[in-house]
Design a protein around this motif. Structure first.
Motif, PDB file in Angstrom:
ATOM      1  N   LYS A 197       0.864  -1.194   0.000  1.00  0.00           N
ATOM      2  CA  LYS A 197       0.000   0.000   0.000  1.00  0.00           C
ATOM      3  C   LYS A 197       0.896   1.238   0.000  1.00  0.00           C
ATOM      4  O   LYS A 197       1.882   1.299   0.703  1.00  0.00           O
ATOM      5  N   GLY A 198       0.560   2.214  -0.760  1.00  0.00           N
ATOM      6  CA  GLY A 198       1.372   3.421  -0.803  1.00  0.00           C
ATOM      7  C   GLY A 198       0.532   4.573  -1.280  1.00  0.00           C
ATOM      8  O   GLY A 198      -0.692   4.436  -1.414  1.00  0.00           O
ATOM      9  N   PRO A 199       1.176   5.710  -1.540  1.00  0.00           N
ATOM     10  CA  PRO A 199       0.403   6.858  -2.024  1.00  0.00           C
ATOM     11  C   PRO A 199      -0.172   6.568  -3.409  1.00  0.00           C
ATOM     12  O   PRO A 199       0.374   5.749  -4.149  1.00  0.00           O
ATOM     13  N   GLU A 200      -1.243   7.244  -3.712  1.00  0.00           N
ATOM     14  CA  GLU A 200      -1.868   7.049  -5.019  1.00  0.00           C
ATOM     15  C   GLU A 200      -0.894   7.465  -6.126  1.00  0.00           C
ATOM     16  O   GLU A 200      -0.175   8.458  -5.987  1.00  0.00           O
ATOM     17  N   LYS A 201      -0.879   6.695  -7.190  1.00  0.00           N
ATOM     18  CA  LYS A 201       0.082   6.965  -8.252  1.00  0.00           C
ATOM     19  C   LYS A 201      -0.618   7.369  -9.550  1.00  0.00           C
ATOM     20  O   LYS A 201      -1.773   7.023  -9.770  1.00  0.00           O
ATOM     21  N   VAL A 202       0.128   8.072 -10.374  1.00  0.00           N
ATOM     22  CA  VAL A 202      -0.379   8.448 -11.694  1.00  0.00           C
ATOM     23  C   VAL A 202       0.627   7.983 -12.736  1.00  0.00           C
ATOM     24  O   VAL A 202       1.809   7.845 -12.454  1.00  0.00           O
ATOM     25  N   MET A 203       0.141   7.724 -13.940  1.00  0.00           N
ATOM     26  CA  MET A 203       1.048   7.368 -15.031  1.00  0.00           C
ATOM     27  C   MET A 203       1.582   8.657 -15.642  1.00  0.00           C
ATOM     28  O   MET A 203       0.803   9.512 -16.073  1.00  0.00           O
ATOM     29  N   LEU A 204       2.868   8.793 -15.655  1.00  0.00           N
ATOM     30  CA  LEU A 204       3.491   9.984 -16.229  1.00  0.00           C
ATOM     31  C   LEU A 204       4.618   9.563 -17.152  1.00  0.00           C
ATOM     32  O   LEU A 204       5.399   8.672 -16.812  1.00  0.00           O
ATOM     33  N   SER A 205       4.689  10.224 -18.286  1.00  0.00           N
ATOM     34  CA  SER A 205       5.872  10.035 -19.127  1.00  0.00           C
ATOM     35  C   SER A 205       6.898  11.083 -18.722  1.00  0.00           C
ATOM     36  O   SER A 205       6.569  12.086 -18.066  1.00  0.00           O
ATOM     37  N   GLY A 206       8.123  10.868 -19.143  1.00  0.00           N
ATOM     38  CA  GLY A 206       9.150  11.869 -18.866  1.00  0.00           C
ATOM     39  C   GLY A 206       8.770  13.205 -19.464  1.00  0.00           C
ATOM     40  O   GLY A 206       8.898  14.258 -18.824  1.00  0.00           O
ATOM     41  N   ASN A 207       8.259  13.191 -20.689  1.00  0.00           N
ATOM     42  CA  ASN A 207       7.884  14.442 -21.341  1.00  0.00           C
ATOM     43  C   ASN A 207       6.737  15.142 -20.623  1.00  0.00           C
ATOM     44  O   ASN A 207       6.733  16.372 -20.485  1.00  0.00           O
ATOM     45  N   MET A 208       5.762  14.358 -20.173  1.00  0.00           N
ATOM     46  CA  MET A 208       4.647  14.987 -19.435  1.00  0.00           C
ATOM     47  C   MET A 208       5.136  15.571 -18.134  1.00  0.00           C
ATOM     48  O   MET A 208       4.681  16.641 -17.700  1.00  0.00           O
ATOM     49  N   ALA A 209       6.052  14.882 -17.476  1.00  0.00           N
ATOM     50  CA  ALA A 209       6.589  15.385 -16.205  1.00  0.00           C
ATOM     51  C   ALA A 209       7.321  16.707 -16.438  1.00  0.00           C
ATOM     52  O   ALA A 209       7.208  17.643 -15.632  1.00  0.00           O
ATOM     53  N   ILE A 210       8.039  16.778 -17.546  1.00  0.00           N
ATOM     54  CA  ILE A 210       8.771  18.012 -17.863  1.00  0.00           C
ATOM     55  C   ILE A 210       7.790  19.143 -18.145  1.00  0.00           C
ATOM     56  O   ILE A 210       7.949  20.270 -17.662  1.00  0.00           O
ATOM     57  N   GLY A 211       6.760  18.832 -18.926  1.00  0.00           N
ATOM     58  CA  GLY A 211       5.759  19.843 -19.224  1.00  0.00           C
ATOM     59  C   GLY A 211       5.058  20.347 -17.982  1.00  0.00           C
ATOM     60  O   GLY A 211       4.894  21.562 -17.781  1.00  0.00           O
ATOM     61  N   LYS A 212       4.677  19.417 -17.118  1.00  0.00           N
ATOM     62  CA  LYS A 212       3.985  19.816 -15.876  1.00  0.00           C
ATOM     63  C   LYS A 212       4.931  20.624 -14.986  1.00  0.00           C
ATOM     64  O   LYS A 212       4.530  21.607 -14.355  1.00  0.00           O
ATOM     65  N   ALA A 213       6.191  20.217 -14.962  1.00  0.00           N
ATOM     66  CA  ALA A 213       7.173  20.927 -14.152  1.00  0.00           C
ATOM     67  C   ALA A 213       7.302  22.376 -14.619  1.00  0.00           C
ATOM     68  O   ALA A 213       7.346  23.307 -13.811  1.00  0.00           O
ATOM     69  N   ALA A 214       7.355  22.560 -15.929  1.00  0.00           N
ATOM     70  CA  ALA A 214       7.492  23.912 -16.475  1.00  0.00           C
ATOM     71  C   ALA A 214       6.288  24.769 -16.085  1.00  0.00           C
ATOM     72  O   ALA A 214       6.435  25.945 -15.698  1.00  0.00           O
ATOM     73  N   LEU A 215       5.099  24.158 -16.150  1.00  0.00           N
ATOM     74  CA  LEU A 215       3.899  24.895 -15.741  1.00  0.00           C
ATOM     75  C   LEU A 215       3.979  25.280 -14.274  1.00  0.00           C
ATOM     76  O   LEU A 215       3.725  26.432 -13.895  1.00  0.00           O
ATOM     77  N   ASP A 216       4.312  24.299 -13.448  1.00  0.00           N
ATOM     78  CA  ASP A 216       4.332  24.539 -12.004  1.00  0.00           C
ATOM     79  C   ASP A 216       5.423  25.533 -11.613  1.00  0.00           C
ATOM     80  O   ASP A 216       5.318  26.204 -10.581  1.00  0.00           O
ATOM     81  N   ALA A 217       6.475  25.598 -12.439  1.00  0.00           N
ATOM     82  CA  ALA A 217       7.567  26.528 -12.130  1.00  0.00           C
ATOM     83  C   ALA A 217       7.238  27.951 -12.569  1.00  0.00           C
ATOM     84  O   ALA A 217       8.016  28.867 -12.343  1.00  0.00           O
ATOM     85  N   GLY A 218       6.108  28.125 -13.201  1.00  0.00           N
ATOM     86  CA  GLY A 218       5.703  29.470 -13.593  1.00  0.00           C
ATOM     87  C   GLY A 218       6.172  29.876 -14.981  1.00  0.00           C
ATOM     88  O   GLY A 218       6.373  31.060 -15.266  1.00  0.00           O
ATOM     89  N   LEU A 219       6.325  28.901 -15.843  1.00  0.00           N
ATOM     90  CA  LEU A 219       6.724  29.198 -17.221  1.00  0.00           C
ATOM     91  C   LEU A 219       5.737  30.178 -17.844  1.00  0.00           C
ATOM     92  O   LEU A 219       4.522  30.034 -17.693  1.00  0.00           O
TER      93      LEU A 219
END
Lengths: 591, 338
Positions: free
Chosen positions: A207-229
């Motif tokens: 049992k662990g935290p809920e997980k999501v399927m992420l690709s490397g590219n999606m993670a990068i895109g989301k990171a850029a958004l969250d960083a205030g791009l």
């Protein structure tokens, strides 16, 4: 109870729905609580040509890499699937179309070359799809139904994955796909009732935290958004294009903009312009595009302008192998371009790090007023992992700029030679803080000056600044027991996961071995690397390039010559290959 | 010159013996052995012992698969031949694959026969011919205490012995045809019943099944010409028929099985048949005969292979093909039709 560690492949021709089927396996197994790492391999050409392969490793423990062997093959095109036979385990489960539209000659048949221990599950994919939904287009869904039944996976997980996949389509499309899946499931249950397997049914999942399927590219895109791009400028290129596609959908919702430029030169130019004006901006490209950018990247170095550049490496040189993976742009990232153009180069090793290092790159770029290159590769960008949703902390996204003290009353020196090499930076438009930004060598005020002394001092300042960034760059991480090691493996980028799996497997066999992860490739933490290598009898550096680019960068930090292990196959590094080399070195050392 | 490709259909003792013999004498030919079951050759005569728990599954297998790799014999398991075009030297597999050959040995064996009048009850009766059948019996016997056995042949008697070892209640219906060529006279019936009853089997005084009704997953009502009873499972031992249906339109001479001469040659050049799918011409009696049992099948496979390679070995006159089990004489010709 034995653990679950199963690699499933779907193989077909472009247009067979191969990638979609692999994606649904990943989603379904992830919903089921398994750890999943999936990776697609597809041709560079458009629909209708070439082989597509998806590989999904599914387990009940953390999965860090794909391995060489495949336990289940779903063949949507037998002739293409023949290429996969060398990686199949002898008792591999193979689901294949038992009623292809035309007779298949023996020399073109998949079944003809399989090992007799292979467990065959023939199913009329097309016929079942046509009977269930009126079209053979759902044959990949029929195959998935067969897979779920034969291997003992919960069909409801797949139905959920199908609903999710087709939620934006019409109800009739969704129902057709569900029917095809159910037809395959029912057929396999009945037809193979006496030899159904329980590959997934008996798993005792943590049992662990809920997980999501992420690709490397999606993670990068989301990171850029969250960083205030605020601004993304780019030109499409595999394997970086999905970042632009993702941001084109999401960035405007947050008040930003994505601009497709005419080429990579203009893309980096626009990024530098936006960053110069104080906005967070980035671009993403691959080797050929990165090569075009190098002159302007060095302009960013010289003029000390922040920029975030993602280089998603692929097979090269030149256009090379557009849809294959490689780690052969390291030298280009660290050294590429004219002059002593030091810049920061960081390389995540997994999808989660793709997120956090992309977030971090914006602050680094601002604080050290330099281009920051995030170096990924096709395998990392395109693979999917199920991970806890990464979230940036407030301190990770806050403004990294060091602004000048406007009350000092002295004339503003944009390129002031400070002890740290960091010169307080103004944003154009700030009263009294105007300056000239130029690619020419310049004085502290930005005025061109080619004198020997000035160039020496300014070069030293820029070098000092980049070296100082080590304080903010992640330290290498050791995965090793205390004391001397017979073999130490140093890994970077996507290869590190394979290296760590290999090291852990070798340790289970009683070997004293360890791994070192390096994510900061320039500047790098010399002392930490020396500390690790000093206790290794042998140092092994596996890389997905022919020449050994990391070994030539840090090899001098080993007390004896490091041993390269290079692959230039375009495929991910198999952990088993590294493990064999570790065992070979350990055995030689023991004699 | 193109390389010979010899295909053997059937993964039983005849087929395996044929493939191994071919390889023993010819190293440069391609040899493909095609079997319909998903497992390599096993000793089917030991299946009752496997059911009784006296043997493990791995003890049943004859030749490790690795041995076929070493011998360079392509073993294709779980694959069914659905058609053969002898004139073109092509066979077709169920998954629409075409395989070309230059010579063939057919050793495709036989399959349990269900009398036509009982065809509608096929799902309610379990045969015992394959490893898969044995596993189904093991599953079933874990849940039921009583079994109705219709039979009288070698398999049914060995199976009954396994059931008794598992302390199951066995009700036995003696089928006259299973005793062929021994007539089931009243004397044979009496003697046979007595032997079975000595061992605790309930021999029913009936001659035919009239109806079967599933009462639950593990309960079947059997209606015979002498009355009704409820049992956990029904065993079907009505003999075997050769697996030659796929050859019906190929031009091969067929009767019940594949007609071959004493050299095991079929009517098609370079095509031989061996084992219990073959009806072998006996020049002494001027008639066709059939023999069963692993040793006979192995020998036929060997002879067919030798002759395909250019030899001229003929089959010896068969032994009297009657076995005695627990004092009961039974036929050995499993594949007669009822």
């Amino acid at each position: 109870m034995p653990g679950v560690d199963v690699t499933v492949e779907v193989c077909g021709m472009a247009g067979d729905g191969t990638i979609a089927a692999g994606g649904m396996i990943n989603d379904a197994m992830s919903h089921g609580g398994f750890s999943v790492l999936g990776f697609d391999s597809y041709p560079a050409e458009i629909r209708g040509f070439g082989r597509c392969v998806t590989r999904s490793r599914v387990g009940d423990r953390e999965i860090r890499a794909l391995d060489e062997e495949t336990h289940v093959l779903i063949s949507l095109n037998d002739e293409e699937s023949k290429s996969r036979v060398p990686v199949l385990t002898r008792d591999c489960v193979v689901l294949f179309d038992s009623n292809p539209p035309v007779l298949v000659e023996e020399d073109r048949s998949l079944v003809a070359i399989l090992d007799p221990e292979t467990r065959l599950f023939p199913m009329p994919f097309g016929d079942l799809a046509a009977a269930a939904a009126g079209t053979q287009r759902g044959r990949n869904l029929v195959a998935l139904g067969g897979f779920a039944a034969v291997c003992g996976a919960d069909p409801e997980l797949f139905r959920e994955a199908i609903r999710s996949k087709f939620k934006a389509k019409s109800q009739s499309v969704l129902q057709a796909n569900l029917k095809s899946f159910d037809a395959g499931y029912a057929y396999a249950l009945e037809k193979f009732h006496d030899r159904l397997l329980t590959m997934f049914a008996s798993a005792d999942l943590p049992k662990g935290p809920e997980k999501v399927m992420l690709s490397g590219n999606m993670a990068i895109g989301k990171a850029a958004l969250d960083a205030g791009l605020k601004l993304y400028f780019g030109y499409p290129i595999t394997p970086a294009t999905p970042i632009m596609e993702y941001l084109a959908r999401e960035l405007p919702k947050r008040g930003g903009a994505v601009v497709q430029m005419e080429d990579e030169i203009s893309s980096i130019g626009a990024v530098l312009g936006a960053s110069y004006a104080g906005k967070r901006a980035m671009t993403a490209t691959s080797g050929p595009g990165f090569a075009l950018m190098t002159e302007l990247i060095t302009h960013g170095v010289m003029a000390e302008i922040p920029a975030v550049i993602l280089n998603a490496q692929r097979g090269g040189p030149s256009t090379g192998l557009p849809t294959k993976t490689e780690q052969s742009d390291l030298h280009a990232a660290v050294f590429g371009g004219p002059g002593d153009s030091y810049r920061i180069v960081i390389a995540p090793t997994n999808v989660t790090e793709c997120y956090y290092y992309t977030v971090k790159s914006f602050q680094l770029a601002e604080k050290y007023q330099t281009p920051v290159i995030v170096l990924t590769d096709f395998y990392l960008d395109n693979r999917v992992e199920n991970v806890p949703m990464p979230e940036a902390r407030e301190e990770d996204v806050r403004d990294g700029n060091i602004y000048p003290n406007v009350s000092a009353g002295e004339p503003y020196k944009r390129y002031l030679r400070t002890e740290s090499g960091i010169s307080p930076r103004s944003i154009p438009g700030q009263a009294g803080l105007q300056f000239t930004a130029t690619g020419l060598e310049h004085t502290e005020r930005g005025k061109p000056d080619y004198s020997a002394r000035n160039h020496m001092e300014m070069s030293a300042k820029r070098f000092r600044k980049i070296q100082g960034a080590l304080a903010d760059l992640p330290e290498p991480e050791e995965y090793a027991p205390d004391g001397p090691l017979s073999v130490g493996v140093i890994g970077w980028g996507s290869t590190f996961g394979s290296a760590l799996e290999a090291v852990l497997a070798a340790r289970e066999r009683g070997l004293r071995v360890g791994a070192l992860k390096i994510t900061s490739l320039y500047p790098y933490h010399e002392a930490a690397i020396r500390k690790f290598t000093s206790r290794c009898e042998e140092v092994l550096i596996p890389e997905l390039n022919y020449s050994g680019q990391l070994i030539s960068l840090i090899g001098r930090l080993c007390r004896k010559e490091a041993i390269p292990l290079n692959l230039a196959t375009g495929e991910p590094f198999p952990p088993s290959l590294i493990r064999k080399k570790i065992e070979e070195l350990a055995e030689a050392g023991a004699q | 010159m193109s390389r010979e490709h010899w295909v053997v259909i059937g993964n039983g003792p005849a087929g395996n013996a044929a493939a191994v013999t071919l390889r023993k004498f010819v190293t440069d030919a391609r040899i493909t052995l095609i079997g319909e079951e998903n497992v390599p050759e096993y000793r089917c005569n030991l299946l009752p012992d496997f059911i009784a728990g006296a043997l493990r599954e791995e003890d049943l297998f004859c030749t490790p698969i690795q041995r076929f790799r070493e011998m360079d014999i392509k073993l294709r398991l779980g694959q069914k031949v659905t058609d053969v075009a002898f004139e073109r030297g092509e066979l077709k597999l169920a998954h629409n694959e075409v395989v070309r050959f230059t010579g063939m040995i057919i050793a495709c064996g036989s399959t349990p026969s269900i009398p036509e009048r009982l065809g509608m009850f096929r799902d309610l009766m379990l045969p015992l011919k394959t490893l898969g059948d044995a596993k189904r019996w093991i599953e079933k016997l874990a849940r039921v205490d009583s079994v109705f056995v219709a039979g009288g042949d070698l398999t049914s008697l060995c199976f009954t012995r396994a059931l008794l070892a598992l302390r199951k209640r066995v009700m036995f219906m003696l089928c006259p045809d299973s005793f062929w060529p021994i007539p089931l006279s009243s004397e044979v019936r009496r003697s046979c019943s007595a032997r079975l009853e000595e061992r605790g089997v309930e021999v029913l005084d009936c001659a035919k099944i009239e109806n079967l009704t599933r009462l639950s997953e593990d309960s079947v009502e059997v209606k015979t010409d002498a009355g009704s009873l409820v049992v956990g499972a029904v065993g079907a031992f009505f003999g075997l028929v050769p697996n030659v249906r796929f050859l019906a339109r190929t031009g091969l001479d067929l009767e019940r099985g594949i007609l071959v001469d004493e050299y095991l040659r079929t009517c098609v050049e370079n095509v031989y048949a061996a084992g219990d799918c073959a009806q072998v011409y006996h020049p002494g009696i001027r008639a066709y005969w059939v023999s069963i049992g692993c040793p006979n099948a192995t020998e036929q496979g060997r002879i067919a292979a030798m002759n395909l390679m250019g030899g001229s070995l003929s089959l010896d006159v068969p032994q009297e093909n009657i076995f005695e089990v627990d004092g009961i004489k039974v036929n050995t010709s499993w594949w007669m039709e009822l």
